[in-house]
Scaffold this motif. Structure first.
Motif, PDB file in Angstrom:
ATOM      1  N   TYR A 192      -7.872  -3.847  -6.094  1.00 21.80           N
ATOM      2  CA  TYR A 192      -7.996  -5.155  -5.599  1.00 21.80           C
ATOM      3  C   TYR A 192      -8.996  -5.490  -4.667  1.00 21.80           C
ATOM      4  CZ  TYR A 192      -6.319  -9.343  -3.202  1.00 21.80           C
ATOM      5  OH  TYR A 192      -6.202 -10.769  -2.657  1.00 21.80           O
ATOM      6  N   LEU A 197      -0.795  -2.928  -3.748  1.00 22.27           N
ATOM      7  CA  LEU A 197      -1.989  -3.145  -3.450  1.00 22.27           C
ATOM      8  C   LEU A 197      -3.027  -2.262  -3.384  1.00 22.27           C
ATOM      9  CD1 LEU A 197      -3.917  -5.080  -1.981  1.00 22.27           C
ATOM     10  CD2 LEU A 197      -2.847  -4.688   0.217  1.00 22.27           C
ATOM     11  N   THR A 198      -3.983  -2.043  -4.145  1.00 19.79           N
ATOM     12  CA  THR A 198      -4.787  -0.802  -4.427  1.00 19.79           C
ATOM     13  C   THR A 198      -6.429  -1.112  -4.020  1.00 19.79           C
ATOM     14  OG1 THR A 198      -5.399  -1.437  -6.743  1.00 19.79           O
ATOM     15  CG2 THR A 198      -3.138  -0.473  -6.217  1.00 19.79           C
ATOM     16  N   THR A 227       0.869  -1.100  -0.151  1.00 22.81           N
ATOM     17  CA  THR A 227      -0.255   0.098   0.019  1.00 22.81           C
ATOM     18  C   THR A 227       0.823   1.225   0.055  1.00 22.81           C
ATOM     19  OG1 THR A 227      -0.225  -0.280   2.504  1.00 22.81           O
ATOM     20  CG2 THR A 227      -2.116  -1.178   1.098  1.00 22.81           C
ATOM     21  N   ALA A 258       1.579   2.008  -3.592  1.00 19.76           N
ATOM     22  CA  ALA A 258       0.554   2.331  -4.219  1.00 19.76           C
ATOM     23  C   ALA A 258       0.428   3.651  -4.060  1.00 19.76           C
ATOM     24  CB  ALA A 258      -0.731   1.571  -3.822  1.00 19.76           C
TER      25      ALA A 258
END
Lengths: 408, 408
Positions: free
Chosen positions: A399, A395-396, A314, A317
């Motif tokens: 997902y 990780l966005t 994250t 991201a």
């Protein structure tokens, strides 16, 4: 759910035909969709086979059978079903696979254990025998097709077709290696499985093909992660038809074996990277390079701890050079590490060296690097010569959208 | 970033004073904020101490020192710094901790190793010695405060104050156990750490207190996960002042020892659950109950594999009874499991029994259960008597918001 094409997608490459391999596709209608979902690769007599499979204990019948079949070393056919993974379906699922093996073996006049079957899609629903029978009948009669059509047919929720190609010289003989792959870990709701297939006209003994594939796998498919989850059906098979006509490779002592291994490794790495590039919600491709570990295996474990950390993923991201989270992930890996010799960098710039934040650390070039789509994280343990590279994506919200907001 | 109060928050409970424990708070201004950030618990002479600490190899100086200090078994003070975790700060960070220990020991006339220090917050910035010195000076002179104020002061990005209380009878003596905790794994950008503190007026030998705390920890704090990441500073300390006046507990053979253990376990479990309830972005509290494993430890490993699976956690967020993903998570745990004896249920309804989807499975009551805030997942391996419960929260857009979209 219509999935948008990944922003990290690459165009499908030019892949030449492989002598001894004929591809065909058909509609089995495993789901209510208007597309081909059954792929058949017919392989010449004398084709060697090798394979690597998921370590998931709750694996599918296809994986259980495949593990046994590769011991025979010989393959004449590959069948791939898309839309139903046939996993967690007990004896009924197994019967469906055995039916397909028998049907294809009868057609080709080969042994049933020379027919390899993979399935990908919904879990817990036995592969319907009637649809499988009609689909196989259709595909055996279909016209040959090219690599991109076959690749699209093995895909489920893939957002682009993923293929790779390399060649090698074995003495005076040029051999071709083609690879296709689908998936990115456990993909969309109820969809599972990474499946990869490699075809070459090189002549390679089954044992040596397995040795090469296992070695390549350790540094490629086993070094990628999207979300740390392990499918019940992951499979990579390599087929060598031998049609190139050179003396069969049986060990690394044979001339050209190193060139073949290097080309196979290239294809596996490219396919593995393509899976990450189609990771659910991926906006950035992340390479984690670990050095200075006590062993290569220790470096790989540490790299995967970083690549699987939701907090690291994250942060990337968000374009945040949050090296504290990398420290955390190194420390949780359970491998030998020394806080006071640890260095961490992004895009070629060290943020921390030997256990201390770098004096006068300039975050501007790091921020510029992290704003891009291709991210490098470097970790040096300062303890030994072990090294490894692993690859993942960020990780966005994408997902969460794919996995929580919608049920297929 | 202002974090909204967790929808799973509970009100702060009534907790009585603990004889032998005096709480004080002050402003050290470790960050630019207008709040107390330094907590001091003064402990009566003769207080026993026990502790459990993070397994992260890259742990903070506070954790390294604490591990050594508990060997002495005696405590007179606890200092908690909020806003700076002092992790990954080398010798400079360690000097700051030693300064605090010396300053408090001088004031109380105790040994420096009886002063326990924790820090939580940004990684990589040495705790500023001048702020620490002035803050400690202020807190030593401050008026005593209550449990909720102290709990708010140890918090960083917690969205509610987390405390628990239980009592037990030891012979004719009633003893009280109070617990406070902050955190939920690695919390918001650059913030780290779960810290828990338990205070009791019971008389307990250090060795037996450690035995009880370690046992409770294995089934409580070690059975929760928010995102699988492990902080560099996680610490739980238990202090027993002995002021209740009963004969000291030294083993489970002593009358009342079982009652004390049960009450301590209750406090630890409640605190552990509260941490999950403040998990980043949590909308649902998930209990995973594993039975039929080959051992309790195997059951716990399988439970954590399920609770850490992003695909299971996103499915629950989406209200999706996706038992295929639970199968996948069981299989990837690496523990003994047999696909053909595996059963999976939600909210008291089996979805799959002994390796097969349940015939005529009615999803309606399961969907109703998953629409709520308190989710139960049951997994029976059908192999042995091993069992464990683990707790986690769902994985939502809120997690991404907190960790990717904003940098503190």
């Amino acid at each position: 759910m219509d999935l948008a094409r990944s922003p990290l997608a690459l165009p499908f490459p030019a892949i030449p035909p492989i002598d001894g391999v004929t591809l065909r596709i058909a509609r089995a209608r495993y789901k209510e969709w208007d597309r081909c979902d059954l792929t058949f690769a017919e392989l010449a007599e004398g084709t060697s086979v090798a394979g690597v499979f998921t370590k998931n204990v709750c694996c599918s019948s296809e994986v259980e059978l495949g593990r046994e079949q590769i011991k025979g070393g010989s393959a004449r056919a590959l069948i791939v079903n898309a839309g139903n993974s046939n996993a967690f379906t007990g004896y009924r699922g197994r019967e469906a696979v055995e039916q397909i093996m028998g049907q294809v073996a009868d057609h080709l006049g080969c042994a049933t254990n020379e027919v390899f079957v993979s399935s990908t899609g919904v879990i817990g629903v036995p592969l319907p025998k009637d649809k499988a029978r009609a689909g196989v009948e259709a595909v055996l009669d279909a016209q040959p097709c090219g690599w991109e059509d076959a690749t699209n047919t093995i895909g489920t929720t893939d957002t682009f077709a993923k293929g790779a190609h390399a060649s090698a010289m074995i003495g005076d003989t040029r051999v071709e290696i083609a690879g296709i792959v689908k998936g990115s870990g456990m993909i969309a709701p109820d969809m599972a499985t990474m499946l990869g297939y490699i075809f070459t006209d090189a002549a390679v003994s089954p044992a040596f093909l397995q040795e090469c594939l296992s070695a390549a796998n350790r540094q490629t498919f086993s070094c990628i992660t999207v979300d740390s989850d392990t499918s019940t059906s992951d499979t990579v098979l390599a087929f060598a038809t031998g049609k190139a006509g050179h003396a069969q490779l049986t060990s690394f002592d044979d001339p050209g074996a190193d060139a073949f291994m290097a080309a196979l490794h290239d294809v596996c790495r490219e396919l593995a990277h393509l899976v990450v590039r189609d990771g659910e919600g991926a906006q950035k491709f992340i390479a984690v390079h670990v050095s200075g570990a006590v062993s290569d295996e220790s470096a790989r474990t540490i790299g995967l701890a970083i690549a699987n950390s939701p907090l690291v993923k994250t942060a990337i991201a968000g374009g945040d050079a949050n090296w504290g989270r990398v420290v955390m992930a190194v420390g949780k890996a359970g491998e030998p590490a020394n806080r006071d010799t640890l260095s961490i960098g992004f895009g070629g710039h060290w943020a921390a060296r030997e256990g201390q934040p770098v004096e006068g650390y300039d975050e501007a070039p790091v921020a510029a690097h992290l704003a891009g789509q291709e991210i490098d994280i470097a970790v040096d343990l300062g303890m030994g010569d072990g090294r490894a590279s692993v690859w993942t994506c960020d990780l966005t919200h994408g997902y969460i959208d794919i996995n929580a907001d919608y049920r297929s």
